[in-house]
Design an enzyme around this catalytic site. Structure first.
Site, short mmCIF file in Angstrom:
data_model
loop_
_atom_site.label_atom_id
_atom_site.label_comp_id
_atom_site.label_asym_id
_atom_site.label_seq_id
_atom_site.Cartn_x
_atom_site.Cartn_y
_atom_site.Cartn_z
N LYS A 250 -15.30 0.18 4.06
CA LYS A 250 -14.44 1.17 3.39
C LYS A 250 -15.30 2.29 2.84
N ASN B 137 -5.58 4.01 -3.01
CA ASN B 137 -6.92 3.50 -2.66
C ASN B 137 -7.64 2.88 -3.85
N TYR C 50 -15.14 11.75 8.57
CA TYR C 50 -14.17 11.94 9.65
C TYR C 50 -13.56 13.35 9.56
N PRO D 145 -21.12 9.21 7.75
CA PRO D 145 -20.12 9.71 8.70
C PRO D 145 -18.83 10.18 8.03
N ARG E 29 -10.51 10.17 12.73
CA ARG E 29 -9.72 8.95 12.94
C ARG E 29 -8.39 9.36 13.60
N TYR F 132 -1.98 -0.50 11.00
CA TYR F 132 -2.10 -1.17 9.70
C TYR F 132 -0.89 -0.88 8.82
N ARG G 18 -7.44 11.33 -0.93
CA ARG G 18 -7.01 10.00 -1.36
C ARG G 18 -6.93 9.98 -2.88
N THR H 179 0.83 -1.21 0.00
CA THR H 179 0.00 0.00 0.00
C THR H 179 0.86 1.26 0.00
N ASP H 180 0.28 2.37 -0.47
CA ASP H 180 0.99 3.65 -0.39
C ASP H 180 1.03 4.17 1.05
N GLU H 181 0.23 3.56 1.96
CA GLU H 181 0.18 4.08 3.33
C GLU H 181 1.51 3.90 4.07
N LYS I 73 2.10 -3.37 7.42
CA LYS I 73 2.38 -3.56 5.98
C LYS I 73 3.84 -3.21 5.69
P1 NAD Z 1 -9.68 -7.46 2.13
O1 NAD Z 1 -9.72 -7.16 3.59
O2 NAD Z 1 -10.88 -7.19 1.31
O3 NAD Z 1 -9.30 -9.00 1.91
C1 NAD Z 1 -8.29 -9.63 2.65
C2 NAD Z 1 -8.43 -11.14 2.41
O4 NAD Z 1 -7.37 -11.79 3.12
C3 NAD Z 1 -9.74 -11.73 2.93
O5 NAD Z 1 -10.28 -12.64 1.99
C4 NAD Z 1 -9.33 -12.48 4.20
O6 NAD Z 1 -10.16 -13.58 4.50
C5 NAD Z 1 -7.91 -12.90 3.84
N1 NAD Z 1 -7.07 -13.12 5.04
C6 NAD Z 1 -6.92 -12.29 6.10
N2 NAD Z 1 -6.10 -12.84 7.01
C7 NAD Z 1 -5.71 -14.05 6.50
C8 NAD Z 1 -4.87 -15.09 6.96
N3 NAD Z 1 -4.24 -14.99 8.16
N4 NAD Z 1 -4.69 -16.19 6.19
C9 NAD Z 1 -5.32 -16.28 4.99
N5 NAD Z 1 -6.15 -15.34 4.50
C10 NAD Z 1 -6.34 -14.24 5.25
O7 NAD Z 1 -8.40 -6.67 1.58
P2 NAD Z 1 -8.19 -5.93 0.18
O8 NAD Z 1 -8.72 -4.56 0.28
O9 NAD Z 1 -8.63 -6.83 -0.90
O10 NAD Z 1 -6.59 -5.81 0.17
C11 NAD Z 1 -5.79 -6.84 -0.37
C12 NAD Z 1 -4.33 -6.45 -0.28
O11 NAD Z 1 -4.10 -5.25 -1.01
C13 NAD Z 1 -3.84 -6.16 1.14
O12 NAD Z 1 -2.54 -6.69 1.26
C14 NAD Z 1 -3.83 -4.66 1.24
O13 NAD Z 1 -2.87 -4.22 2.16
C15 NAD Z 1 -3.47 -4.27 -0.17
N6 NAD Z 1 -3.95 -2.96 -0.64
C16 NAD Z 1 -5.27 -2.63 -0.52
C17 NAD Z 1 -5.72 -1.41 -1.03
C18 NAD Z 1 -7.17 -1.00 -0.93
O14 NAD Z 1 -7.50 0.13 -1.28
N7 NAD Z 1 -8.07 -1.88 -0.52
C19 NAD Z 1 -4.82 -0.54 -1.64
C20 NAD Z 1 -3.46 -0.90 -1.72
C21 NAD Z 1 -3.04 -2.13 -1.24
O1 DAU Z 2 -4.19 3.93 0.37
C1 DAU Z 2 -4.38 2.54 0.31
C2 DAU Z 2 -5.23 2.09 1.47
O2 DAU Z 2 -6.55 2.54 1.21
C3 DAU Z 2 -5.21 0.58 1.67
O3 DAU Z 2 -3.91 0.18 2.01
C4 DAU Z 2 -6.19 0.16 2.77
O4 DAU Z 2 -6.24 -1.25 2.86
C5 DAU Z 2 -7.57 0.68 2.41
O5 DAU Z 2 -8.47 0.39 3.46
C6 DAU Z 2 -7.52 2.20 2.18
O6 DAU Z 2 -7.24 2.91 3.41
P1 DAU Z 2 -8.01 4.27 3.80
O7 DAU Z 2 -7.92 4.44 5.26
O8 DAU Z 2 -7.55 5.38 2.93
O9 DAU Z 2 -9.50 3.87 3.32
P2 DAU Z 2 -10.94 4.09 4.00
O10 DAU Z 2 -11.95 3.66 2.97
O11 DAU Z 2 -11.03 3.50 5.34
O12 DAU Z 2 -11.00 5.67 4.14
C7 DAU Z 2 -10.86 6.53 3.03
C8 DAU Z 2 -10.94 7.97 3.54
O13 DAU Z 2 -12.27 8.23 3.99
C9 DAU Z 2 -10.05 8.25 4.74
O14 DAU Z 2 -9.57 9.59 4.66
C10 DAU Z 2 -10.97 8.11 5.94
C11 DAU Z 2 -12.31 8.58 5.38
N1 DAU Z 2 -13.53 7.95 5.97
C12 DAU Z 2 -13.59 6.60 5.98
C13 DAU Z 2 -14.70 5.96 6.48
C14 DAU Z 2 -14.78 4.44 6.52
C15 DAU Z 2 -14.56 8.73 6.42
O15 DAU Z 2 -14.50 9.98 6.38
N2 DAU Z 2 -15.68 8.10 6.91
C16 DAU Z 2 -15.79 6.75 6.97
O16 DAU Z 2 -16.83 6.22 7.46
#
Ligand code: NAD
Ligand code: DAU
Length: 369
Positions: A214, A204, A232, A230, A306, A175, A239, A150-152, A179
């Site tokens: 999310k 994201n 924050y 909601p 947050r 988190y 993002r 992730t970029d985080e 990572k």
């Molecule tokens: P997600 O939470 O939707 O899915 C995670 C999956 O991993 C689930 O199916 C869960 O059951 C499985 N899992 C969790 N713990 C496990 C374990 N111990 N053993 C086996 N399986 C397990 O996550 P996502 O949003 O699809 O993210 C996937 C990957 O991409 C992550 O590594 C995350 O850090 C990265 N990523 C996500 C985003 C985003 O915006 N969602 C952006 C950049 C990178």
């Molecule tokens: O940047 C990549 C990351 O993006 C991934 O690594 C993470 O797995 C993924 O969850 C996501 O993280 P964020 O914290 O950016 O995503 P989230 O959807 O939780 O929040 C996006 C933005 O919206 C953030 O600034 C917080 C805000 N937010 C989020 C929620 C859930 C709100 O204002 N209200 C909300 O209820």
């Protein structure tokens, strides 16, 4: 270009992983190998995400298990003769990491270590000791471990600037720290053991099958149900949004053509303040669901920020564009329309992910918000 045959996808029942498996089996004619999905099915993993593929594809295999379970992971390497790992499995939600960090350390750090070490063990070349006489075996180079990150890990930007591949790591939530630890372990396994590693840091994602905790899916569903929206803090956090299929195409490009030991940033070049994004989403949802936009707008509720909320993320993805020829294909307008359509029409999926553990967790921590 690498030939990838038996691909172990971890976390393939989650949001990005399930979209990746679908992409691999349906949209990459150059790939004719097998896909093995290793997923423990936490609250975020849903077998329904790939149910149709399970029924119709002879190249897809599901194995339920924990990436921290070393004997089980090793048995899969042997059973399927794994030559490629693409590691998506993670605890992925920042808010949960603040309330319950332990699970993040276990899966994102120990789980990543377990996979790396099992790969190192299975992919050690069989011709024994190193040519220089040291005790480590040579490492096969016709294999690949792709680590999805992730970029985080780069922390928070001010009003200007971008994350590049050389930006120093500065994670600020449990988190992102977990990572970052996984990223460091992956690169350490490359430098120390010669494990062929590629690594991507993405911004994201949004799109179908994203768990509705999310921002985008949570807001779409709350809008459709007339619930509070909601926001924050002051809603001005930024993002950089990317459609999930564009992310997966980038991962696949790196897996095929990326250089071992290199990291690649992936992003949408698409920065939005949360509050402005919400406004655009209200217009789309109200039109598609036949609802009154002003009534939905009146549900916007500013809530406590947050803790440690990163202000701005923005990716410079010129390296993957210029070196590997990847680019984004889905405009934000089109991607949001697809996503809203998907959430408004997949009510059975929504019911299934909202039942059970997730609902109980939300009620305990947020009173059912
Ligand atoms: P997600 O939470 O939707 O899915 C995670 C999956 O991993 C689930 O199916 C869960 O059951 C499985 N899992 C969790 N713990 C496990 C374990 N111990 N053993 C086996 N399986 C397990 O996550 P996502 O949003 O699809 O993210 C996937 C990957 O991409 C992550 O590594 C995350 O850090 C990265 N990523 C996500 C985003 C985003 O915006 N969602 C952006 C950049 C990178
Ligand atoms: O940047 C990549 C990351 O993006 C991934 O690594 C993470 O797995 C993924 O969850 C996501 O993280 P964020 O914290 O950016 O995503 P989230 O959807 O939780 O929040 C996006 C933005 O919206 C953030 O600034 C917080 C805000 N937010 C989020 C929620 C859930 C709100 O204002 N209200 C909300 O209820």
């Amino acid at each position: 270009m690498r030939a990838l045959n038996n691909v172990l996808v971890t976390g393939g029942s989650g949001f990005i992983g399930s979209n990746f498996i679908r992409f691999l089996l349906e949209k990459t004619p150059e790939f004719s190998g097998r896909v093995i999905n290793l997923d423990v099915l936490t609250y975020a993993g849903n077998p329904k995400n790939l149910q149709d593929l399970e029924e119709k594809s002879e190249r897809y295999f599901f194995e339920r298990g924990d990436i921290c379970d070393r004997p089980f992971v090793e048995s899969l390497f042997t059973k399927y003769d794994i030559d490629t790992v693409v590691h998506f499995a993670a605890e992925s939600h920042v808010d949960r990491s603040i309330l319950e960090p332990g699970a993040f350390i276990k899966t994102n750090v120990t789980g990543t270590f377990t996979l790396l070490d099992a790969s190192r063990n299975y992919w050690a070349a069989s011709d024994g000791a190193r040519k220089d006489g040291s005790s480590l075996p040579d490492m096969r180079q016709d294999v690949l471990f792709h680590h999805v990150s992730t970029d985080e890990v780069f922390g928070s930007l001010g009003e200007t600037g971008y994350f590049t591949e050389t930006t120093p790591y500065a994670p600020r939530s449990p988190y992102s720290a977990s990572k970052a630890a996984g990223d460091h372990l992956a690169m350490a396994y490359h430098h120390t053991y010669g494990l062929p590693i590629t690594l991507t840091n993405c911004s994201n994602n949004y799109g179908p099958y994203q768990f509705p905790e999310k921002l985008i899916p949570l807001m779409i569903l709350n809008m459709a149900e007339g619930k509070p929206l909601p926001v924050y803090g002051d809603g001005k956090n930024i993002r950089d949004w990317l459609y999930v299929e564009d992310h997966n195409a980038a991962v696949w490009t790196v897996m095929r053509n990326g250089k071992a030991g290199e990291t690649y940033n992936i992003g949408g070049e698409n920065e939005w303040e949360n509050i402005t994004l919400l406004d655009a989403l209200i217009d789309i949802v109200s039109e598609k669901a036949g609802l009154d936009a002003e009534k939905i707008r009146s549900n916007v509720t500013f809530v406590k920020d947050r803790p440690g909320h990163d202000r701005r993320y923005a990716i410079d993805c010129s390296k993957i564009k210029s070196e590997l020829g990847w680019k984004q294909n889905v405009s934000f307008e089109q991607g949001l329309e697809n996503t809203v359509d998907w959430y408004l029409s997949n009510t059975l999926w929504i019911e299934s992910v909202r039942s059970g553990e997730y609902r109980r967790w939300m009620e305990k921590n947020y009173g059912g918000r």
